[in-house]
Design an enzyme around this catalytic site. Structure first.
Site: not given
Length: 631
Positions: A2, A50-51, A53-54, A75-76, A100, A363
């Site tokens: 995020c 927000r992106l 993910i969970i 963020n993270g 989380d 990565s």
């Protein structure tokens, strides 16, 4: 993944305009296309993009505790959140979401600032405690996620995931810091303890900071550090087994997501290792992607293809060419500060390619820094062996004059190009390594500056902070000291900045399993001979991964993600080089000698010297100065 931003009044709890916070988060909307939110109270405003993910449908931010006392923006990812949640529930905490983020709220209530020590992951977050009137800012141990902040003249503190979140605030003064220009020209990026906009700072990796109303801005507090103790005991076989076990655990923890997941695959040791361990853990084909170049000597797609076939991945690839130079404006906008690592261009392309099918990509970043994998590590260790045989007086009196007289023969076979080696041995280890990491030497920079710029620098030299950090590094050997500054300076400033901005620029979350902090700390305990042996970096990792990867992948010469900018500036981009050195923002600053800039471009175009990296630096600086300061 995020973007966060906010405002905190240090002196008195003046009202915060929600529209102003929204303006800051709108500037980083690319980091979070799936949702947005703003929360304000007297003296504070928190914003979030927000992106998902969970807990895709839940966990909106800003998130408040059930009693409303605590509010956080995050963020993270916290990879151990399920274990933390079980521990917290056993202590009476009640969760209302499945993600989380809520662990931060409960963690603060249970452990206060020490909650960050419990979190395994990548993060930058802000937490406001209404009862205590405090704002807590924290950043992860290795600096995967960024956090900028600045104090305005009236006691207002601004913070955000990117510099553009702060510059969106109308009261932030935009004046360039000439010392940051010196840093940038030396290393190709502006380090974590500097910013090109004067007065703006970055919270250092592995630090937190508690702001209290009515008190001055405090200094950040370090909560974690890596120690290159080199004291691990055991055989190579046993330590290799433990290394693979820790790598496997790190990869699997970063495969937890409620959205499609894949990996970047260059065909090198690190990304191939990550893909191998992902394939072992996955029930379906791993999505992989790679980027190649139209210059055969720099193209690694054949190696990536071989790994994809070996592990039956769903593989895709594309090629970068000079036509992709059009991305420079996109990159300048993504990075804000000047950023001259030319591999940002293919990294952006591979992120675009990954985002077509996945939202999260793993990565292979981090192994070179932790395990001595860079070519400069090999040269540095060889120089140290020679240095240890010669008294300092002899190195100064004998080698320094020889090095000065030795011709700089970039065109000659490598064994005859001894000038840099002789210069390195003549210097202290700290001085030699700071130069090895750099792009432009102090002498080269001095030739670029005008007398006014030199006076403004007042003797400041970018390498000094590297030398100081290396001299005080917690390490048992010289290579460990070099690796320490790589992990604490080079990694967050260059590698992780590159991956964060390029991935978030396309709405992709990048995860670095080889930067799991417990894995890194284990690697730092390995004896020197298991990090670097007989000129082979990452020795133990390569030995241990032979159960997964063929020798022609493990032991081929390291190429790196190299962009052929030198060839481009002699060919299709020659006119762009002329434009930058003759009529660009660089001339308007008054910092650079016009005749020297023109000579640099002419020498490169004629093939008399290789100034490709410097021209790329100048080009990216030109774009950044225009965007930030309107030159």
């Amino acid at each position: 993944m995020c973007g966060i931003a906010g405002i905190f009044h240090l002196d008195v709890p003046k009202p915060v305009d929600p529209a102003r916070v929204a303006m800051m988060t709108d500037a980083i909307a690319h980091r979070g296309p799936d949702g947005e939110g703003v929360w304000t109270a007297p003296g504070v405003g928190l914003g979030h993009r927000r992106l998902s993910i969970i807990d895709v449908e839940g966990s909106p931010q800003p998130m408040a505790s059930a009693d409303g006392r605590l509010v956080t923006v995050f963020n993270g990812e916290i990879y151990n959140y399920k274990a933390l949640r079980a521990e917290m529930e056993a202590r009476g905490c009640v969760f209302r979401t499945d993600g989380d983020t809520e662990c931060i709220l409960h963690g603060w209530r249970l452990w206060g600032p020490d909650c960050v020590r419990r979190f395994t992951g990548m993060f930058a977050f802000a937490l406001y405690d209404q009862a205590e009137q405090t704002l807590f800012l924290a950043r992860d141990r290795l600096g995967v996620k960024p956090l900028y902040f600045a104090e305005l003249g009236d006691g207002t503190l601004l913070f955000g995931s990117e510099l553009k979140a702060l510059t969106a605030h109308p009261r932030l003064r935009r004046e360039p810091d000439v010392q940051a220009i010196e840093d940038y020209l030396a290393f190709g990026y502006v380090p974590d303890d500097a910013c090109i906009v004067a007065g703006v700072r970055k919270l250092p990796a592995a630090h937190h900071m508690t702001l209290r109303r009515g008190r001055p801005l405090p200094s950040p507090v370090r909560y974690w550090d890596v120690v290159f103790s080199a004291d691990a005991k055991g055989s190579a076989a046993d330590l290799g087994d433990e290394l693979v076990q820790r790598m496997r655990a790190a990869v699997r923890s970063r495969m937890v997501a409620d959205v499609p997941l894949g990996a970047f695959l260059s065909g090198g040791v690190d990304s191939s290792s990550v893909v191998a361990l992902m394939a072992e853990a996955s029930r379906q084909a791993v999505e992989t992607c790679s980027i190649g170049f139209d210059v055969a000597g720099l193209d690694e797609t054949g190696h990536a293809r071989a790994i994809a076939q070996r592990f039956a991945t769903a593989h895709r690839e594309r090629t970068v060419s000079p036509d992709d130079y059009g991305l420079i404006e996109t990159l300048a906008a993504a990075f804000d500060e000047p950023f001259a690592d030319a591999s940002a261009l293919p990294t952006y392309r591979v992120c675009q390619l990954a985002r077509e099918r996945v939202t999260v990509a793993l990565s292979g970043d981090g192994a070179d820094e932790a395990l001595g994998g860079y070519r400069r590590h090999r040269f540095f260790e060889a120089e140290n062996r020679v240095r240890s045989l010669l008294p300092a007086s002899a190195r100064t009196r004998v080698l320094a004059p020889v090095a000065a007289a030795w011709p700089k023969a970039d065109w000659a076979p490598r064994r005859l190009r001894a000038k840099s080696t002789l210069e390195g041995i003549a210097r202290t280890p700290e001085e030699a390594y700071a130069r090895a990491v750099g792009i432009t030497t102090p002498e080269g920079r001095a030739a670029l500056y005008t007398p006014d710029a030199t006076r403004s620098l007042a003797g400041y030299r970018a390498e000094e902070r590297w030398e100081r950090a290396m001299a005080k590094a917690p390490a048992a050997d010289a290579l460990g000291r070099a690796q320490y500054v790589d992990l604490t300076r080079w990694l967050p400033g260059d590698i992780l900045t590159k991956v964060d901005r390029t991935s978030m620029g396309v709405g992709l979350e990048a995860r670095e399993p080889l930067l799991d902090h417990e894995l890194v700390q284990f690697e730092a305990t390995l004896p020197l001979s298991m990090r670097l042996r007989r000129g082979e970096g990452k020795w133990l990792m390569k030995r241990a991964m032979r159960r997964y990867l063929p020798d022609d992948i493990l032991y081929r010469p390291k190429m790196g993600f190299v962009t052929p900018v030198a060839e481009w500036f002699r060919g299709p981009l020659a006119q762009e080089a002329e434009r930058v050195v003759r009529g660009s923002a660089l001339a308007e600053t008054g910092w650079f000698d016009a005749a020297t800039l023109v000579r640099v471009a002419a020498e490169h175009r004629a093939g008399r010297a290789d100034h490709g990296r410097l021209l790329w630096q100048l080009t990216m600086l030109d774009r950044s100065l225009k965007r930030l300061f309107g030159y």
